[in-house]
Design an enzyme around this catalytic site. Structure first.
Site, mmCIF file in Angstrom:
data_model
loop_
_atom_site.group_PDB
_atom_site.id
_atom_site.type_symbol
_atom_site.label_atom_id
_atom_site.label_comp_id
_atom_site.label_asym_id
_atom_site.label_seq_id
_atom_site.Cartn_x
_atom_site.Cartn_y
_atom_site.Cartn_z
ATOM 1 N N CYS A 38 -4.072 -2.588 5.301
ATOM 2 C CA CYS A 38 -5.484 -2.418 5.597
ATOM 3 C C CYS A 38 -5.661 -1.929 7.026
ATOM 4 O O CYS A 38 -4.765 -2.058 7.854
ATOM 5 C CB CYS A 38 -6.236 -3.744 5.433
ATOM 6 S SG CYS A 38 -6.150 -4.431 3.764
ATOM 7 N N GLY A 53 -5.403 2.293 3.777
ATOM 8 C CA GLY A 53 -6.005 1.723 2.580
ATOM 9 C C GLY A 53 -7.009 2.663 1.962
ATOM 10 O O GLY A 53 -7.881 3.165 2.665
ATOM 11 N N ASN A 75 -6.661 -7.637 8.592
ATOM 12 C CA ASN A 75 -5.460 -6.922 8.178
ATOM 13 C C ASN A 75 -4.296 -7.906 8.242
ATOM 14 O O ASN A 75 -3.983 -8.427 9.302
ATOM 15 C CB ASN A 75 -5.211 -5.730 9.107
ATOM 16 C CG ASN A 75 -3.890 -5.019 8.850
ATOM 17 O OD1 ASN A 75 -3.316 -4.416 9.740
ATOM 18 N ND2 ASN A 75 -3.381 -5.101 7.633
ATOM 19 N N GLY A 76 -3.661 -8.143 7.103
ATOM 20 C CA GLY A 76 -2.550 -9.090 7.069
ATOM 21 C C GLY A 76 -2.597 -9.913 5.804
ATOM 22 O O GLY A 76 -3.267 -9.567 4.831
ATOM 23 N N TYR A 99 6.921 3.672 8.056
ATOM 24 C CA TYR A 99 6.069 4.294 7.051
ATOM 25 C C TYR A 99 4.564 4.175 7.299
ATOM 26 O O TYR A 99 3.836 5.142 7.144
ATOM 27 C CB TYR A 99 6.407 3.688 5.681
ATOM 28 C CG TYR A 99 5.551 4.179 4.545
ATOM 29 C CD1 TYR A 99 5.769 5.432 3.969
ATOM 30 C CD2 TYR A 99 4.504 3.406 4.031
ATOM 31 C CE1 TYR A 99 4.983 5.900 2.923
ATOM 32 C CE2 TYR A 99 3.712 3.864 2.986
ATOM 33 C CZ TYR A 99 3.952 5.100 2.436
ATOM 34 O OH TYR A 99 3.174 5.561 1.412
#
Length: 470
Positions: free
Chosen positions: A13, A39, A113-114, A253
């Site tokens: 995210c 995302g 985010n996580g 990535y």
């Protein structure tokens, strides 16, 4: 427990926040646009005019969701935004963030985010205490903990709430007159602070700052809480940092190549150095080096530079592939890969080809690419080079990865994988080679490569981990 089924490694995210700008929502829109790679399932923005919160969110891509009409419904000088890829909870509108709620001190909006690894246990406890959950997102657990916490200020309640959770979180909490940014004590996910026209901005990556001409100030430190309000910026360090555990896959990535993360290190240069190190570890005679676009491009350039072998784009990617498409009834070999990638036969025919990719997950895509290069491209030899070590462990800290049994490298030797994908040779970057590229390697989480998980998780995840193969 019902297991989630994943087919590949996916983005997590992106979060973005702005304080004290007259076009806060517009900046949030641009920030999310820059973070779209993190995302693509849904996005949302919540703004504050100092009196109340205004929210717009939907499934889909940022540019499709936020029309001029919707952005006009987001007045105010504070805003937070979120791009979602579901890592916990399903892909539904109810799980799209920001999550907005009313509590004793007013209203708040949260973006995260996580992944909270003990979310299920805490949720059960809260439900027994009378809490009602509107979504299946682990982020909502944090909202309830804040609402249940004691304290006369939002920062006090946030600190109390986060003392209960374990896992990865780069978190933004917006109130009517305040923006609060928090990064977990391990610093798993990136989060940076910037400034534009006297306004503070907080973002997952620096590429979001670049688009709005914001100046990078620094990273939010692991375990740090930033409180931004009319009195300026205040930093509190109350979350105990045992060790740093930056996600190594952000470099491999996830992060955009033009971003600077984890202490202002450039992603593109790091990926190129992975490729250079890979060439040093396994020199190979060949005629051409090609990447698997897009994430394999920097490492392939680095490999070509170090080896002196000609670089070119032998696989062309279709950037306009949607999430769904109509597959023809008549069978087309490798259709799923061919709709995204196509070989350039004139470059490849009769050539010894080195193909550089960032990782191999299940091996099925790599197998299709090798066959496509051989049959459609006419390559004489195909040598797969992977710019990361074998992926042997799933992630529980905010990335969608397959279960251990689906990860081909967790149960197969490199030679077995080579035979499966039908390449002439296969080499991964060694763990020591990656360590040589990142001198502060001990500050990274590389559990997907070495099974050394820095944050403990409960039985729910131990079951997913599948330590004993069946």
């Amino acid at each position: 427990m019902k297991k989630r089924v994943f087919h590949d490694i996916h983005e997590e995210c992106g979060v973005f926040g702005v304080f004290n700008h007259p076009e806060a929502a517009n900046l949030a829109y641009l920030g999310l646009y820059s973070l779209q790679h993190r995302g693509q399932e849904g996005a949302g923005i919540c703004s504050s005019d100092g009196k109340q919160l205004h929210i717009e969110k939907s499934m889909g891509l940022v540019a499709d969701i936020f029309t001029e009409k919707r952005l006009k419904r987001l007045p105010g000088h504070i805003a937070v935004g979120h791009n979602r890829y579901s890592t916990a909870g399903g892909s539904f509108l109810k799980n799209v963030q920001p999550i907005v709620a009313n509590f004793a001190l007013g209203s708040l909006a949260i973006v995260h985010n996580g992944n909270i690894v003990n979310a299920t246990e805490i949720k059960k406890e809260l439900e027994m205490d009378g809490a009602i959950f509107q979504s299946t997102s682990d982020s909502e657990v944090i909202v309830h903990l804040i609402a249940h916490a004691k304290g006369d200020s939002a920062p006090e309640r946030i600190i109390h709430a986060l003392s209960r959770v374990s896992g990865a979180y780069s978190l933004l909490v917006m109130l009517e007159k305040e923006l609060i940014a928090v990064r977990d004590p391990y610093g798993v996910r990136p989060l940076c602070l910037g400034e534009v026209d006297g306004a503070y901005v907080v973002a997952s990556e620096t590429c979001a700052l670049d688009l709005i001409n914001a100046t990078y100030i620094r990273d939010v430190e692991p375990g740090e809480i930033l409180i931004i309000n009319e009195n300026g910026l205040k930093s509190i360090k109350v979350l105990q940092t045992i060790r740093k555990a930056f996600c190594i896959f952000e470099f491999i990535y996830f992060s955009r190549p033009d971003s600077y993360i984890f202490g202002y290190q450039n992603v593109n240069e790091t990926r190129k150095e992975f490729g250079r190190q890979l060439a040093r570890e396994m020199p190979t005679e060949a005629d051409i080096v090609i990447p698997v676009p897009d994430s394999g491009v920097p490492a392939a350039i680095g490999y070509a530079e170090e080896s002196g072998i000609h670089f070119d784009f032998g696989l062309i990617r279709n950037h306009y592939v949607g999430r769904t498409f109509i597959e023809p009834k008549q069978s087309i070999r490798h259709f799923g890969v061919k709709i995204k990638l196509n070989p350039v036969r004139k470059l490849l025919e009769g050539k010894r080809v080195i193909v550089v990719d960032d990782s191999i997950v299940r091996g099925t895509t790599s197998k299709k690419i090798v066959k496509m290069l051989r049959e459609g491209g006419g390559a004489k030899e195909i040598h797969m080079r992977i710019s990361s070590p074998p992926t042997i462990g799933p992630c529980f800290y905010g990335i969608d990865t397959p279960t251990r049994q689906e990860l081909i490298a967790s149960s197969h030797l490199v030679e077995e994988i080579r035979r499966y994908i039908t390449a002439d040779s296969l080499t991964y970057l060694s763990l020591n080679g990656m360590r040589s590229v990142l001198p502060d390697f001990d500050d990274y989480c590389a559990a997907c490569f070495d099974n050394n998980y820095p944050i403990n998780f409960p039985g729910e995840h131990l079951e997913q981990l599948e330590l004993s193969f069946r």
